[in-house]
Scaffold this motif. Structure first.
Motif, mmCIF file in Angstrom:
data_model
loop_
_atom_site.group_PDB
_atom_site.id
_atom_site.type_symbol
_atom_site.label_atom_id
_atom_site.label_comp_id
_atom_site.label_asym_id
_atom_site.label_seq_id
_atom_site.Cartn_x
_atom_site.Cartn_y
_atom_site.Cartn_z
ATOM 1 N N LEU A 197 0.827 -1.208 0.000
ATOM 2 C CA LEU A 197 0.000 0.000 0.000
ATOM 3 C C LEU A 197 0.861 1.258 0.000
ATOM 4 C CD1 LEU A 197 -2.730 -1.100 2.583
ATOM 5 C CD2 LEU A 197 -2.986 -0.947 0.111
ATOM 6 N N THR A 198 1.915 1.243 0.812
ATOM 7 C CA THR A 198 2.794 2.419 0.896
ATOM 8 C C THR A 198 3.508 2.664 -0.415
ATOM 9 O OG1 THR A 198 3.118 1.933 3.244
ATOM 10 C CG2 THR A 198 4.663 3.455 2.205
ATOM 11 N N TRP A 199 4.060 1.601 -0.989
ATOM 12 C CA TRP A 199 4.825 1.779 -2.230
ATOM 13 C C TRP A 199 3.905 2.155 -3.389
ATOM 14 C CZ3 TRP A 199 6.152 -1.310 -6.797
ATOM 15 C CH2 TRP A 199 7.270 -0.812 -7.467
ATOM 16 N N PHE A 200 2.698 1.605 -3.434
ATOM 17 C CA PHE A 200 1.789 1.981 -4.510
ATOM 18 C C PHE A 200 1.334 3.430 -4.358
ATOM 19 C CE2 PHE A 200 -2.460 2.251 -6.424
ATOM 20 C CZ PHE A 200 -2.126 1.930 -7.723
ATOM 21 N N GLN A 201 1.146 3.896 -3.120
ATOM 22 C CA GLN A 201 0.822 5.306 -2.909
ATOM 23 C C GLN A 201 1.949 6.194 -3.438
ATOM 24 O OE1 GLN A 201 0.076 6.266 1.183
ATOM 25 N NE2 GLN A 201 -0.268 8.444 0.791
ATOM 26 N N PHE A 202 3.174 5.760 -3.221
ATOM 27 C CA PHE A 202 4.326 6.490 -3.753
ATOM 28 C C PHE A 202 4.305 6.518 -5.282
ATOM 29 C CE2 PHE A 202 8.697 5.836 -5.402
ATOM 30 C CZ PHE A 202 9.204 7.109 -5.166
ATOM 31 N N LEU A 203 3.998 5.374 -5.904
ATOM 32 C CA LEU A 203 3.954 5.330 -7.367
ATOM 33 C C LEU A 203 2.868 6.239 -7.936
ATOM 34 C CD1 LEU A 203 4.373 1.517 -8.193
ATOM 35 C CD2 LEU A 203 6.101 3.306 -8.324
#
Length: 778
Positions: A197-203
């Protein structure tokens, strides 16, 4: 009323006591969610104080620091922070992907008057609540916490709050690279989910350059296909699915189309995890449905190259050198793998592409034809060589070997080399027949592929048999029994070798509806039913297919027979006590008019054979009796009363009701284990239900007369067997002793099973009474 407490709680953050600071952090975390006037003015002061506390502390283990992190996360998420940062717009940081920065190159650029790769705070963070240096210090402070189980939740909450405000520094990109790694390597499923979830929010929220985005997509594909542990591969596929569903075409296709396509195909073809294969099978059609025409053409080119390996892999190796011959065999195995991958892709993408697949139909049909032809030829020739060896049962041995094979396994047997290729080809064509029935069954259909499918009904591998039976089921579901009479006027099919398919010049939709073709299908289905490896799904499909064939054969029965006159009875199946299907087939001469009685005779012979030779097995009789029930409801009573039709049905039904031989071991179906006694009781119950149905159809009087005849015949046969056993005791005492021991063992096992069942019943009664007594006392 609460507004005065804002300053009071803020002053408490400057206390010398950690407990007071912790309480004030909790209070501020609550008040920041409320529309209080003083909160907005106090946020910069509170943030400044929090960073002062961070600088005074060297560890994040204390409760005070954790509460400070929670407060900072709440501040950044609040609407007050949103209004304070209204003018903030992040810019892309052109930072290297790796930690190792080429300092020499940076120095050269600096000497030439060029700006360094990293953009510094003045332009990037001027409207942010947190300065660049503060953000750098904060990231360095919380970096160890993302790998600590007790502090991960607070750390990720703060990181996601920072991402919500889209604050940018180069160390944040490095932190997200660490989270990306943790997304794959973490052992806890909840941690992997939070990382995703965190990395996709970053993307989604941060500006990314083309190089950075391409590297991110490559990272996902590499871990989805090559990570050691299943959990990591599943996590990579999870984030891949989110990206496929959420990214726009202009971002997804240039950066991830080909890598994702190749990665998913590789997972489907070679991954050992069924969960990974299922996820990739779900994602591939979604991915390829978004392809534009140029990328779709490149995908077709790859599939054509892979599928060419099916035909090339069956060519004999002519190398005399042992090393070169081994390398050639390895190369052929790789070509077979590529061919299987192509067939799997076709089977998956037919439905989502829809009309886009229309231009690829000729190439697809050619691939399926080649795969099934190579499989049939290789299997039949190898089987023939096995059958010519003394003391070798080619078909039986191959079935045993095939039962121990799994997907991707090396069969070490020429007859089973292409079993998986045939299985995938049949599955792909079945999907094609269901999605585009007019292209598969109709005047434009492919008669040769249907003929190849019929030949594969008797393949040694159970998966291939099931797939062929399902494909035949799809064919007959789209046909009509009346087609049998129309098909008789078409071009006849010539007899050929077992590994060759004759040329059919008639209308393609009638290719399997001639009487001879239906007989061939029925023979293949009966061979399937007589096998030791019949799954419940295959047994049910066999019953459905044989029922449709019975409907077709019923149309060929003469009108005089339907009226109960002019029928020439065939040999009575109950009069010869045939122990084999070959003898039963010879005892009933097949003609188109007698095709239905021939089929009933064959199924009845199969059921009687299991009673005589099955040693308590019940599977064949179970499916035979189900088919009997369907046929009894189908055939008119006037035809059913004739001995050519009713005797093969009543004989195994009556013998089963009198049977006492238990199966050798329990079986487990759909998670339920059935004891030998339960298996026999269920079979007898099914036989009694079929008998009641038969009585209802033809009448009690007619049935009683038939039953008396069967009972008389059974008594006569039992008397003859007793005489033969007495003679055997004199002629071959050793064989007689073995049979007697086997009979006593069966009786002993039956008694033990009955005693165990009786003990279980008594236990249930005692428990029920005990609980009943307690409940009555209450």
């Amino acid at each position: 009323m609460l507004d005065p407490f804002v300053d009071l709680a803020g002053n408490g953050l400057f206390s010398r006591y950690n407990s007071i600071i912790s309480l004030c952090c909790k209070i501020w975390a609550i008040m920041v969610r409320l529309p209080l006037p003083s909160v907005s003015a106090g946020i910069p002061v509170v943030i400044k104080r929090l960073f002062a506390i961070f600088r005074q502390t060297s560890s994040t283990n204390s409760d005070m620091i954790q509460n400070c992190f929670k407060l900072l996360a709440s501040l950044l998420r609040s609407k007050h922070a949103e209004s304070l940062m209204a003018g903030y717009e992040p810019e892309e940081l052109e930072t290297p992907e790796k930690d190792e920065v080429d300092k020499t190159a940076s120095d050269k650029k600096a000497k030439k008057g060029k700006k360094p790769a990293v953009r510094i705070s003045a332009d990037c963070m001027k409207d942010s609540l947190i300065s660049e240096q503060q953000l750098r210090d904060l990231i360095d402070f919380i970096r160890p916490d993302i790998e600590e189980t007790e502090r991960q939740a607070t750390a990720f909450s703060l990181i996601r709050a920072i991402l919500t405000r889209r604050m940018i520094v180069d160390s944040l990109y490095k932190l997200l690279d660490n989270i990306r790694e943790l997304m794959i390597t973490a052992q806890d499923a909840n941690v992997r989910e939070v990382c995703r979830l965190t990395w996709f929010q970053f993307l989604m929220d941060y500006p990314l350059g083309e190089r950075r985005l391409t590297n991110a997509m490559s990272f996902i594909v590499q871990n989805a296909t090559g990570y050691v542990y299943e959990s990591g591969r599943v996590s990579a596929l999870e984030i891949m699915g989110v990206i496929i569903n959420r990214f726009a075409d202009e971002i997804l296709l240039p950066n991830a189309a080909e890598p994702f396509f190749l990665g998913l195909v590789l997972i489907i073809a070679k991954d050992e995890s069924s969960q990974c294969r299922e996820m990739a099978t779900h994602l591939l059609p979604i991915m390829i449905a978004r392809f534009d025409q140029p990328r779709l053409n490149r995908a077709w080119t790859l599939l054509d190259q892979w599928s060419a390996g099916i035909a090339n892999s069956c060519e004999p190796v002519v190398e005399t050198d042992a090393k070169k011959a081994a390398n050639a065999e390895i190369q052929q195995a790789k070509m077979r793998e590529l061919g299987r991958a192509a067939l799997q892709c076709y089977g998956i993408i037919i439905e989502p592409l829809g009309d886009k697949f229309g231009k690829r139909i000729p190439a697809f049909l050619s691939i399926v034809d080649t795969a099934l032809t190579v499989s049939l030829k290789t299997w039949k020739q190898a089987e023939m060589q096995l059958n010519h060896r003394p003391g070798v049962d080619g078909v039986g041995d191959l079935e045993t070997i095939a039962a121990n094979l799994h997907s991707g396994g090396d069969p070490h047997n020429a007859a089973l080399t292409y079993w998986e290729t045939a299985y995938l080809a049949l599955n792909a064509y079945e999907r094609f027949a269901r999605v585009m029935p007019q292209k598969a069954v109709g005047d434009n259909g492919q008669s040769r592929i249907w003929q190849l499918a019929v030949r594969h009904l008797t393949h040694p591998h159970a998966w291939v048999r099931l797939s062929a039976a399902r494909l035949i089921g799809a064919y007959v579901a789209m046909g009509d029994p009346s087609w049998m009479l129309e098909a008789e006027s078409e071009s006849p099919v010539e007899e050929t070798a077992e590994w060759e398919v004759p040329v059919y010049t008639g209308r393609p939709k009638y290719v399997l509806f001639s009487a001879s073709a239906l007989k061939q299908i029925a023979h293949g289905l009966i061979v399937q039913l007589s096998s030791r490896f019949v799954s419940p799904e295959l047994g049910t499909q066999i019953v459905k297919n044989l029922y449709f064939i019975a409907r077709c054969f019923l149309t060929a029965v003469p009108q005089s027979a339907l009226e109960g006159t002019g029928i020439e009875p065939v040999a009575d199946a109950s009069d010869d006590d045939s122990d084999s299907d070959e003898e039963a087939e010879q005892s009933s001469v097949w003609t188109k008019e007698r095709s239905l009685s021939w089929l009933i005779n064959r199924i009845g012979s199969l059921a009687r054979t299991e009673i005589i030779r099955g040693r308590g097995l019940t599977e064949k009789r179970t499916y035979s009796f189900r088919w009997f029930a369907a046929v009894i409801s189908l055939v008119p009573p006037t035809l059913l009363k004739q001995s050519a039709y009713i005797m093969p049905i009543v004989s195994p039904l009556y013998r089963t009701t009198q049977d006492t031989q238990l199966p050798s071991q329990p079986i487990t179906l759909s998670g339920t284990t059935k004891s030998p006694t339960e298996q026999l009781d269920e079979l007898k119950s099914l036989a009694n239900d079929v008998i009641k149905l038969l009585q209802t159809r033809i009448g009690v009087t007619e049935f009683s007369a038939i039953l008396v005849k069967v009972q008389s015949h059974v008594s006569q046969v039992q008397s003859q067997r007793r005489e033969r056993r007495k003679q055997l005791a004199v002629i071959d005492p050793e064989l007689h002793a073995k049979k007697k021991i086997r009979k006593h063992e069966s009786s002993r096992r039956r008694r033990q099973e009955q005693m165990s069942e009786h003990a279980r019943r008594r236990t249930r009664i005692v428990v029920r009474r005990a609980y009943g007594d307690k409940s009555s006392e209450k």
